[in-house]
Design an enzyme around this catalytic site. Structure first.
Site, mmCIF file in Angstrom:
data_model
loop_
_atom_site.group_PDB
_atom_site.id
_atom_site.type_symbol
_atom_site.label_atom_id
_atom_site.label_comp_id
_atom_site.label_asym_id
_atom_site.label_seq_id
_atom_site.Cartn_x
_atom_site.Cartn_y
_atom_site.Cartn_z
ATOM 1 N N ARG A 73 -27.466 4.317 -97.113
ATOM 2 C CA ARG A 73 -26.391 4.533 -96.107
ATOM 3 C C ARG A 73 -25.146 3.758 -96.269
ATOM 4 O O ARG A 73 -25.365 2.393 -96.723
ATOM 5 C CB ARG A 73 -27.041 4.427 -94.813
ATOM 6 N N TYR A 201 -26.601 10.898 -100.794
ATOM 7 C CA TYR A 201 -27.521 10.068 -100.160
ATOM 8 C C TYR A 201 -28.122 10.571 -98.626
ATOM 9 O O TYR A 201 -27.461 10.958 -97.776
ATOM 10 C CB TYR A 201 -27.355 8.755 -99.967
ATOM 11 N N LYS A 210 -29.486 11.462 -89.284
ATOM 12 C CA LYS A 210 -28.960 10.493 -88.580
ATOM 13 C C LYS A 210 -27.533 10.726 -87.766
ATOM 14 O O LYS A 210 -27.032 10.518 -86.867
ATOM 15 C CB LYS A 210 -28.525 9.079 -89.427
ATOM 16 N N HIS A 230 -33.766 5.992 -82.368
ATOM 17 C CA HIS A 230 -34.203 5.881 -83.733
ATOM 18 C C HIS A 230 -35.802 5.332 -83.494
ATOM 19 O O HIS A 230 -36.249 4.135 -83.527
ATOM 20 C CB HIS A 230 -33.535 4.634 -84.232
ATOM 21 N N SER A 252 -34.193 0.410 -89.708
ATOM 22 C CA SER A 252 -34.344 0.927 -90.939
ATOM 23 C C SER A 252 -35.144 0.297 -91.785
ATOM 24 O O SER A 252 -34.935 -1.318 -92.150
ATOM 25 C CB SER A 252 -33.045 1.332 -91.749
ATOM 26 N N CYS A 254 -38.246 -1.049 -91.282
ATOM 27 C CA CYS A 254 -38.941 -2.082 -90.708
ATOM 28 C C CYS A 254 -40.311 -1.479 -90.093
ATOM 29 O O CYS A 254 -40.848 -2.262 -89.129
ATOM 30 C CB CYS A 254 -38.131 -2.652 -89.758
ATOM 31 N N ASP A 277 -39.094 8.964 -87.179
ATOM 32 C CA ASP A 277 -37.857 8.292 -87.332
ATOM 33 C C ASP A 277 -36.987 8.429 -86.100
ATOM 34 O O ASP A 277 -36.305 7.650 -85.695
ATOM 35 C CB ASP A 277 -37.049 8.616 -88.581
ATOM 36 N N ARG A 374 -37.179 6.958 -102.041
ATOM 37 C CA ARG A 374 -37.710 7.572 -100.905
ATOM 38 C C ARG A 374 -38.212 8.872 -101.452
ATOM 39 O O ARG A 374 -38.077 9.208 -102.538
ATOM 40 C CB ARG A 374 -36.508 7.795 -99.890
HETATM 41 P P1 GTP Z 1 -36.785 4.141 -92.234
HETATM 42 O O1 GTP Z 1 -37.240 5.329 -92.668
HETATM 43 O O2 GTP Z 1 -35.673 3.418 -92.983
HETATM 44 O O3 GTP Z 1 -35.924 4.244 -90.648
HETATM 45 O O4 GTP Z 1 -37.826 3.097 -92.140
HETATM 46 P P2 GTP Z 1 -39.097 2.714 -91.240
HETATM 47 O O5 GTP Z 1 -38.752 2.047 -90.029
HETATM 48 O O6 GTP Z 1 -39.597 3.957 -91.199
HETATM 49 O O7 GTP Z 1 -39.872 1.647 -92.534
HETATM 50 P P3 GTP Z 1 -41.265 2.093 -93.102
HETATM 51 O O8 GTP Z 1 -42.379 2.260 -92.322
HETATM 52 O O9 GTP Z 1 -40.990 3.035 -94.271
HETATM 53 O O10 GTP Z 1 -41.517 0.478 -93.715
HETATM 54 C C1 GTP Z 1 -40.555 0.066 -94.817
HETATM 55 C C2 GTP Z 1 -41.241 -1.146 -95.534
HETATM 56 O O11 GTP Z 1 -41.781 -2.052 -94.632
HETATM 57 C C3 GTP Z 1 -42.102 -0.345 -96.424
HETATM 58 O O12 GTP Z 1 -41.924 -1.223 -97.732
HETATM 59 C C4 GTP Z 1 -43.414 -0.836 -95.780
HETATM 60 O O13 GTP Z 1 -44.454 -1.158 -96.765
HETATM 61 C C5 GTP Z 1 -43.245 -2.196 -95.130
HETATM 62 N N1 GTP Z 1 -43.878 -2.134 -93.716
HETATM 63 C C6 GTP Z 1 -44.314 -1.394 -92.939
HETATM 64 N N2 GTP Z 1 -44.945 -1.932 -92.114
HETATM 65 C C7 GTP Z 1 -45.344 -3.144 -92.280
HETATM 66 C C8 GTP Z 1 -46.170 -4.061 -91.867
HETATM 67 O O14 GTP Z 1 -46.890 -3.955 -90.582
HETATM 68 N N3 GTP Z 1 -46.144 -5.411 -92.318
HETATM 69 C C9 GTP Z 1 -45.546 -5.599 -93.498
HETATM 70 N N4 GTP Z 1 -45.634 -6.841 -93.968
HETATM 71 N N5 GTP Z 1 -44.823 -4.671 -94.019
HETATM 72 C C10 GTP Z 1 -44.906 -3.537 -93.435
HETATM 73 C C1 SPV Z 2 -32.633 4.977 -92.278
HETATM 74 O O1 SPV Z 2 -31.702 4.397 -92.874
HETATM 75 O O2 SPV Z 2 -33.157 4.227 -91.157
HETATM 76 C C2 SPV Z 2 -33.542 5.941 -92.485
HETATM 77 C C3 SPV Z 2 -33.077 6.832 -93.908
HETATM 78 O O3 SPV Z 2 -34.257 6.611 -92.004
HETATM 79 S S1 SPV Z 2 -31.696 7.780 -93.786
HETATM 80 O O4 SPV Z 2 -32.063 9.021 -93.194
HETATM 81 O O5 SPV Z 2 -31.097 7.690 -94.903
HETATM 82 O O6 SPV Z 2 -30.932 7.070 -92.743
HETATM 83 MN MN MN Z 3 -34.559 5.625 -89.830
#
Ligand code: GTP
Ligand code: SPV
Ligand code: MN
Length: 590
Positions: A73, A201, A210, A230, A252, A254, A277, A374
């Protein structure tokens, strides 16, 4: 007689001048045709837009490589165009709607010449849900058309539902020449319109996600008394079959997707996935808060995903029963035509190309997969999908979590004393930046409710809206602060995270049900040591103490930074938020 949708599409065609117009019906045969059309007609530099993967290992799956400058983004190019700047707020870029549309019109003139314009009728939310919204997007990219079919409820039926009504959310998307100097993602909340130019993207191009379901929808929520957030949504089932629903906002990359599919380290609990999400939250007839996931698929982060961290996501992406899985910007094991990314377990395949298709060797200093690579996959491929996912009324939420990536300072979990303090906890939340948005990674910034990049109006007014909704609920959810990313001086995570996060959830459920006590601190309640279930877990000596350590002296800069952030919104920041800020400050002895 042409319908309102047909007239609108006709008007766009006059501007963009595509070679042909393709009305999508959402069928599987059509998706295959669109992939073929994309392979034949669209090239991004030397890369094909869809590369077929090993169909035995990855049935129906494809790899998409994006333009190398178009991988995340772009918040600096994202605008929210209310007529008046004050409504947009200092948290968004602003341009007057007339000026913005003039600029976009100039960039769009004839920009689909020689290309196909896909028309995508879709719905965010279950068509039978009173909370769902009908939308139409046009795009000149096959990858976007196919991805929207996975991410939204797309199909002919939606056009019948819209009929001749003008009441549909409009999305205009074209990529032009992918030039970052001609890239804009613009939102017009006053007319339910998103207009995005120059980027393919996900978050910039799949406009139902979003752009509509957060930026425009948060504004609709403000106007009509609901929230677009979110947040991931889960149902946690205990051994008695009792299910508690929890929603959580983390910025994002996290941990939302991982939380949403968590494989419980405690055998007495199972986690069911409702969303990973986005949550739309409405107050139900009983005065409780109900959540729906308006999406139809997951657009998940690849790096770090493995059988160890997120086995349910690995199962989901291997299962292409319903829809194809599309990988974007991952590395490729050339011998097996298999996607690869950092964090996958097992030996590194000997013949690899990176996310741009260049030969890649381990240790060369750059990753094989882009850090924001992704996959796009259907929710129906997910073995832990909740049976309530399709419930048009949503699920009743007992607890809300706010969190982020904080190397220091923020405890593993705290419980707010009240709704107001909970809203303040959301508002003061900070997180270290990730690769999900263009820019520097690892810098601390305030990201209230994980909505800084997604709130479609003045964030001060957004805090006010949150405070006010609390007063309208009979049983507002309890609010928690979460941080699974605290580290020691050697930079190691103090908490194992992933499946072990169920231990945090268990405490929350026990609190919500009045089964355990808690210790009062200036930040909120924290668990008594005996109440945090650490059975079967061997935490290194001292980690638990460090995860909850609170040194008021460490908070000096944090307190100042919170004030500086809240001051930005001037008179829009509610006095309740300042009251809570004062409580925190006094509690810490400042
Ligand atoms: P968006 O799709 O961007 O909104 O992100 P999200 O909040 O769904 O994040 P996601 O669960 O995909 O995690 C992002 C990264 O953080 C990945 O590389 C995970 O492996 C890592 N991660 C997720 N949960 C944990 C956790 O509890 N501990 C640690 N150390 N890493 C984590
Ligand atoms: C984020 O960035 O929080 C995502 C991926 O979940 S996107 O849909 O590209 O914003
Ligand atoms: Mn997101």
């Amino acid at each position: 007689m042409a319908t309102a949708v047909e007239k609108w599409v006709e008007k766009q065609a006059e501007l963009f001048q595509p070679r042909n117009i393709y009305w999508c019906d959402g069928s599987e045969g059509e998706a295959r045709r669109i992939i073929e059309m994309g392979q034949q007609e669209e090239k991004i530099e030397e890369h094909n837009i869809f590369l077929e993967l090993n169909q035995n290992l990855w049935p129906k799956a494809y790899l998409h490589r994006s333009h190398p400058t178009d991988v995340a983004r772009t918040e600096h190019l994202t605008y929210v165009c209310h007529s008046d700047r004050e409504t947009t707020g200092p948290n968004n870029n602003w341009m007057h709607p007339e000026e913005a549309k003039k600029l976009l019109t100039r960039l769009s003139q004839g920009s689909m010449r020689g290309r196909t314009m896909y028309v995508l009728p879709y719905m965010m939310g279950h068509p039978d849900s009173p909370y769902a919204k009908a939308c139409v997007q046009i795009t000149d990219v096959s990858y976007v058309a196919v991805s929207m079919r996975i991410m939204t409820r797309l199909g002919k039926k939606i056009l019948e539902k819209i009929g001749n009504s003008e009441n549909f959310v409009k999305g205009i998307h074209s990529v032009g020449d992918f030039n970052p100097d001609r890239r804009y993602i613009m939102h017009f909340p006053e007319e339910d319109l998103v207009w995005s130019v120059g980027s393919g993207y996900g978050g910039n191009a799949l406009l139902g996600k979003k752009c509509f379901s957060l930026r425009i929808a948060s504004w609709l929520g403000r106007k009509y008394g609901w929230l677009a957030e979110h947040m991931m949504i889960i149902g946690v089932e205990d051994i008695h079959g009792q299910v508690t629903y929890i929603a959580g906002a983390f910025p994002s990359a996290c941990g939302k997707t991982n939380f949403a599919m968590l494989e419980s380290a405690l055998p007495e609990y199972r986690v069911w996935t409702v969303g990973d999400d986005i949550a739309w939250l409405n107050i139900g007839p009983d005065g409780r808060l109900y959540a729906i996931n308006p999406e139809f698929g997951f657009f998940g982060v690849a790096p770090g995903t493995s059988m160890k961290t997120n086995p349910n996501m690995m199962r989901t992406i291997h299962n292409s029963n319903y829809y194809p899985t599309i990988f974007t910007n991952v590395g490729l094991d050339v011998d097996h035509m298999s996607p690869w990314w950092e964090g996958l377990e097992g030996p590194i395949p000997p013949h690899m190309v990176d996310w741009q298709g260049r030969p890649w060797q381990p240790g060369q200093g750059t990753p094989a997969a882009h850090p924001n690579s992704r996959f796009t996959v259907s929710v129906y491929n997910c073995p832990t999908l909740s049976k309530e996912y399709d419930n048009p009324l949503g699920v009743p939420i007992s607890a809300l979590m706010f969190g982020g990536r904080r190397t220091r300072l923020i405890p593993l979990v705290t419980e707010a004393f009240s709704w107001e303090q909970g809203v303040f906890i959301g508002a003061r939340t900070g997180s270290e930046t990730t690769a999900a948005a263009a820019g520097q990674v690892g810098v601390l910034r305030r990201d209230p409710m994980a909505m800084l990049p997604f709130c479609g109006y003045n964030m001060g007014d957004y805090f006010r809206h949150w405070i006010d909704l609390g007063k309208l609920m009979t049983r507002p959810p309890r609010i928690y602060s979460i941080n699974a990313f605290r580290r020691n001086d050697r930079g190691e995570f103090l908490w194992p995270g992933f499946g072990d996060n169920i231990r945090i959830i268990k405490w929350i459920i026990d609190r919500v049900n009045g089964r355990v006590g808690a210790k009062e601190t200036p930040l909120g309640f924290i668990p008594e040591k005996k109440d945090l279930d650490l059975s079967g877990l061997s935490l290194p000596e001292g980690n638990l103490e460090e995860l909850f350590r609170l040194e008021p002296a460490d908070w000096q800069d944090e307190i100042k930074d919170i004030k500086k952030f809240l001051d930005k919104f001037g008179r829009h920041t509610p006095y309740e938020i300042w009251q809570e800020y004062d409580h925190l400050k006094k509690g810490l002895g400042y």
